[in-house]
Design a protein around this motif. Structure first.
Motif, mmCIF file in Angstrom:
data_model
loop_
_atom_site.group_PDB
_atom_site.id
_atom_site.type_symbol
_atom_site.label_atom_id
_atom_site.label_comp_id
_atom_site.label_asym_id
_atom_site.label_seq_id
_atom_site.Cartn_x
_atom_site.Cartn_y
_atom_site.Cartn_z
ATOM 1 N N PRO A 187 0.800 -1.227 0.000
ATOM 2 C CA PRO A 187 0.000 0.000 0.000
ATOM 3 C C PRO A 187 0.829 1.272 0.000
ATOM 4 C CG PRO A 187 0.084 -0.903 2.198
ATOM 5 C CD PRO A 187 0.790 -1.893 1.320
ATOM 6 N N ASP A 188 2.114 1.184 0.337
ATOM 7 C CA ASP A 188 2.888 2.396 0.568
ATOM 8 C C ASP A 188 3.912 2.687 -0.510
ATOM 9 O OD1 ASP A 188 4.374 0.198 1.118
ATOM 10 O OD2 ASP A 188 4.974 0.798 3.147
ATOM 11 N N SER A 189 3.775 2.069 -1.691
ATOM 12 C CA SER A 189 4.701 2.353 -2.774
ATOM 13 C C SER A 189 4.119 3.439 -3.679
ATOM 14 C CB SER A 189 4.968 1.090 -3.594
ATOM 15 O OG SER A 189 3.831 0.749 -4.365
ATOM 16 N N PRO A 190 4.963 4.227 -4.346
ATOM 17 C CA PRO A 190 4.452 5.250 -5.272
ATOM 18 C C PRO A 190 3.563 4.668 -6.363
ATOM 19 C CG PRO A 190 6.778 5.618 -4.821
ATOM 20 C CD PRO A 190 6.436 4.281 -4.222
ATOM 21 N N SER A 191 3.886 3.449 -6.801
ATOM 22 C CA SER A 191 3.108 2.841 -7.877
ATOM 23 C C SER A 191 1.668 2.592 -7.453
ATOM 24 C CB SER A 191 3.762 1.520 -8.298
ATOM 25 O OG SER A 191 5.058 1.744 -8.808
ATOM 26 N N THR A 192 1.469 2.103 -6.239
ATOM 27 C CA THR A 192 0.107 1.809 -5.807
ATOM 28 C C THR A 192 -0.620 3.060 -5.344
ATOM 29 O OG1 THR A 192 1.037 1.174 -3.662
ATOM 30 C CG2 THR A 192 0.525 -0.586 -5.195
ATOM 31 N N PRO A 221 2.895 5.032 -16.558
ATOM 32 C CA PRO A 221 4.356 4.845 -16.545
ATOM 33 C C PRO A 221 4.905 4.382 -15.206
ATOM 34 C CG PRO A 221 3.778 7.177 -16.492
ATOM 35 C CD PRO A 221 2.506 6.436 -16.752
ATOM 36 N N ASP A 222 4.187 4.593 -14.107
ATOM 37 C CA ASP A 222 4.716 4.208 -12.795
ATOM 38 C C ASP A 222 4.599 2.714 -12.516
ATOM 39 O OD1 ASP A 222 5.345 6.796 -12.213
ATOM 40 O OD2 ASP A 222 3.452 7.218 -11.199
ATOM 41 N N TYR A 223 3.667 2.055 -13.141
ATOM 42 C CA TYR A 223 3.334 0.704 -12.711
ATOM 43 C C TYR A 223 4.355 -0.378 -13.030
ATOM 44 C CZ TYR A 223 -1.010 3.053 -11.873
ATOM 45 O OH TYR A 223 -1.947 3.938 -11.428
ATOM 46 N N PRO A 224 5.182 -0.247 -14.088
ATOM 47 C CA PRO A 224 6.182 -1.298 -14.277
ATOM 48 C C PRO A 224 7.112 -1.458 -13.076
ATOM 49 C CG PRO A 224 5.964 -0.011 -16.265
ATOM 50 C CD PRO A 224 5.161 0.693 -15.202
ATOM 51 N N ALA A 225 7.249 -0.417 -12.263
ATOM 52 C CA ALA A 225 8.128 -0.496 -11.102
ATOM 53 C C ALA A 225 7.456 -1.140 -9.906
ATOM 54 C CB ALA A 225 8.622 0.897 -10.716
ATOM 55 N N ALA A 226 6.145 -1.338 -9.995
ATOM 56 C CA ALA A 226 5.422 -1.920 -8.866
ATOM 57 C C ALA A 226 5.793 -3.387 -8.712
ATOM 58 C CB ALA A 226 3.916 -1.777 -9.088
#
Length: 301
Positions: A187-192, A221-226
């Motif tokens: 829950p605490d990542s920038p992607s989520t 663009p943020d989600y590949p890093a999730a």
């Protein structure tokens, strides 16, 4: 990420594996934790191997196991009718009343496999509606186990799917019949934190499909890093999902019928209470197993 219909399985190679290497929660000692996380998922293989549905249907294919369940529901639930979802997921489903025992009987027929998505009995309060079902579907060891969950719900259906969402509760998902795929995001990542929401009224849900093998890097663009944590739960396995963790669940492709139970803990201390509950169950199992080994050794001696 790619936004796809939950009714159509995503193609491509699928990754099954342990949850960030968390692996098993040992009966003794400290739990396997990711140091930077306040609460992390726990994969618990064989946690419910002695629960009635798992023990009574061990080795049976899902549709045959559903026959056992249909009999237990008919005996313990009678003519209980509850609302079931019909549609790809709760985001667009229609609610229709169904007989709970009849749904299990329907899922025992092979034809149910080709009539997806079919009715999905989701977060059903079976034990509140029919308290007698506790003796049929829950092990006696849970009767006085503390901290007690505030609610225990059932999930019953064929090609079922719950879209990516998060809950205000700590949940212990316990697989009884069939197999389910689970995908989780912290829950605490920038992607989520930047996940698109389905709507203002359903802000805890997202149209993003975490099972999709293709990532839409232009729109998101943020989600590949999730870091997507994915695992498959077989009969008797359990997954502890902390509060606010994003997760999506769907029936595994290898099976067309599934029956699961979820135990929920509420409140600010929900994660700690759920972990204490799991720890107590595992320690109790270890004591019973050790006692059985001791008795066996004495007999053989």
């Amino acid at each position: 990420w790619e936004i796809v219909s939950a009714c159509e399985p995503a193609g491509g190679t699928r990754r099954h594996g342990s949850l960030l290497g968390l692996g098993r929660l040992p009966p003794g000692g400290s739990p396997s934790l990711v140091a930077t996380m306040r609460a992390a998922p726990r994969f618990l293989p064989g946690f419910a191997r002695d629960w009635p549905a798992v023990a009574s249907t061990a080795g049976l294919p899902p549709h045959e196991a559903m026959r056992w369940l249909a009999g237990e529901l008919a005996a313990g639930a009678g003519d209980l009718v509850l609302d079931a979802e019909v549609g790809c997921s709760y985001l667009d489903a229609e609610l229709v009343p169904v007989s709970v025992p009849a749904l299990a009987a329907y899922l025992s027929e092979p034809r149910a496999a080709v009539e997806a998505p079919g009715p999905y009995l989701a977060q059903a309060d079976l034990f509140a509606e029919r308290p007698g079902l506790r003796e049929r579907l829950l092990p006696p060891s849970l009767t006085d186990r503390t901290p007690r969950p505030y609610r225990t719900v059932a999930w019953l259906g064929g090609a079922t799917s719950s879209p990516l969402h998060h809950d205000p509760y700590a949940g212990l998902l316990v697989q009884q019949i069939g197999r389910k795929r689970c995908a989780l995001l912290p829950p605490d990542s920038p992607s989520t934190q930047s996940l698109p929401r389905h709507s203002l009224l359903q802000g805890n849900s997202s149209p993003v499909d975490p099972f999709a093998p293709r990532r839409d890097t232009e729109r998101y663009p943020d989600y590949p890093a999730a870091a997507v944590l994915e695992h498959v739960l077989s009969e008797g396995d359990a997954l502890l999902i902390p509060r606010r963790w994003w997760h999506a669940v769907r029936t595994d492709d290898s099976t067309f019928a599934s029956f699961s139970l979820t135990l929920w803990w509420d409140g600010a201390s929900a994660d700690a209470e759920a972990e204490r509950f799991v720890r107590g169950v595992l320690e109790s199992k270890e004591r019973r197993d050790e006692g059985a080994r001791t008795v066996g050794a004495e007999r053989n001696g």
